[in-house]
Design an enzyme around this catalytic site. Structure first.
Site: not given
Length: 399
Positions: A77, A120
């Site tokens: 990410k 998350d």
């Protein structure tokens, strides 16, 4: 070995047209990758050929892109967050991204900034990492039920981390409202009306992993993959990566499958209807990184145009993938893959062990000539839960 059946609903994309997106092209991906290459510690993550598993599953090649080795952050990410923050700063200070590294960016910042996001786990960790590299602040919001280990990983990077009592999508809205009140910059990987520039940059950053994979595939003497399996979520990674691959290979030459947990299958439902469909509720799936109920419109457009099929599956499919990757066949390499990372390989395994294997192989167009690219997007970002699944047998394949 025994046969067992796991829930996998497969929807054909009736709205496929193969149209390429100029936003998510090879050119855009390579610009992002050139930026990432200037970051200290950059190296392409491994593309692992699981040759013995390929033979067992009846395909030519299974190639797994192992993103657990990305900058020591255990997930892909940061590629999106770091690139988006860099583009944001370039715009603010009239700088050229092609001439800059993180170090030169850091020296160009004239005032302390705060970057905020909802996560998350992995996206927030990437934003926190980028902010720390640049000497800036980060405030990270997480939805209820977030694993404490993921919270602590963000805190260790010097960011503030707040777990809300809301689901992911409601937390995104709360983050935006809070950031507006405080004058913070929101770095979010989903888009909405009036907020598209930063999510576009994030998706372009994600495509670095795809540009690496294409280069690695060519170095193996393979012309192209026949299949790519991509995780859904809001559709940012899937859209950015598929947009790039469609530009390189042509969408009609690539059988692309988008996979989601059944409790958060907004893209699957959108594909069935042909327009964006939101999913509400707690979305209590083990695939925390995919527990998103509202598609990113930018990603959805790419997926609607270029994805072949969409799959909604139960959590046990991801758990199966974790166990197969962590316990390899013969001399294949071991890959530690987390819940969201392993679902692509889990789908292949669930097909192999299904009593209707031949029919499922036919439906997914898998055969002995198939070269399947799988993205393991994360490692064991929640070690406790990883061990509960892999060691203790949580979410078993057969009841």
């Amino acid at each position: 070995m025994s046969a067992f059946s796991l829930k996998m609903d497969i929807a054909e994309n009736r709205f496929f047209n193969g149209e390429r997106s100029p936003l998510f092209s090879r050119q855009q991906a390579q610009q992002a990758r050139r930026f990432h290459q200037k970051i200290t510690g950059y190296k392409p993550t491994p593309l692992v050929a699981l040759n013995e598993l390929s033979t067992l599953f009846g395909v030519q090649k299974i190639l797994v892109k192992d993103e657990s080795q990305r900058f020591g952050l255990n997930a892909f990410k940061m590629l999106g967050g770091s690139y988006a923050i860099a583009r944001l700063l370039c715009e603010k200070y009239s700088l050229d991204i092609n001439d800059l590294s993180f170090e030169t960016l850091k020296s160009s910042i004239k005032e302390k900034m705060t970057f905020a996001t909802t996560t998350d786990g992995n996206h927030g960790r990437g934003v926190a990492w980028a902010a720390r590299q640049l000497g800036q602040n980060a405030v990270i919001y997480m939805p209820k039920g977030s694993a404490q280990e993921r919270v602590e990983a963000i805190l260790r990077l010097g960011a503030e981390c707040i777990v809300t009592d809301m689901n992911y999508d409601d937390t995104v809205r709360f983050t935006m409202q809070t950031a507006q009140k405080n004058g913070w910059e929101v770095v979010q990987d989903t888009a909405w009306e009036g907020y598209t520039k930063i999510p576009t940059w994030i998706m372009q950053g994600y495509a670095t992993l795809a540009d690496e994979a294409v280069e690695q595939i060519a170095s193996m003497g393979i012309a192209r993959p026949t299949h790519v399996l991509l995780q859904g979520g809001v559709g940012a990674m899937a859209g950015g990566v598929l947009g790039y691959l469609a530009d390189v290979y042509g969408a009609k030459n690539l059988h692309s499958i988008i996979i989601e947990p059944e409790l958060a299958d907004c893209l699957y439902r959108s594909a069935v209807k042909g327009q964006i469909v939101n999913v509400s509720g707690d979305m209590a799936t083990i695939m925390a990184g995919l527990a998103c109920g509202e598609p990113n419109p930018l990603g959805w457009e790419v997926l609607r145009n270029c994805a072949t099929q969409f799959v909604s599956c139960q959590d046990a499919v991801a758990a199966l993938g974790m166990r197969v990757l962590g316990n390899p066949v013969g001399y294949d390499a071991r890959i530690i893959s987390g819940e969201s990372g392993a679902v692509g390989l889990g789908l292949l395994a669930a097909v192999h062990f299904n009593p209707q294997r031949e029919a499922l192989m036919h439906k997914l167009k898998l055969d002995s000539c198939s070269v399947v690219l799988v993205i393991s997007t994360e490692g064991d970002t929640d070690v406790k839960h990883y061990r509960e699944v892999v060691w203790e047998g949580k979410y078993p394949a057969a009841q």
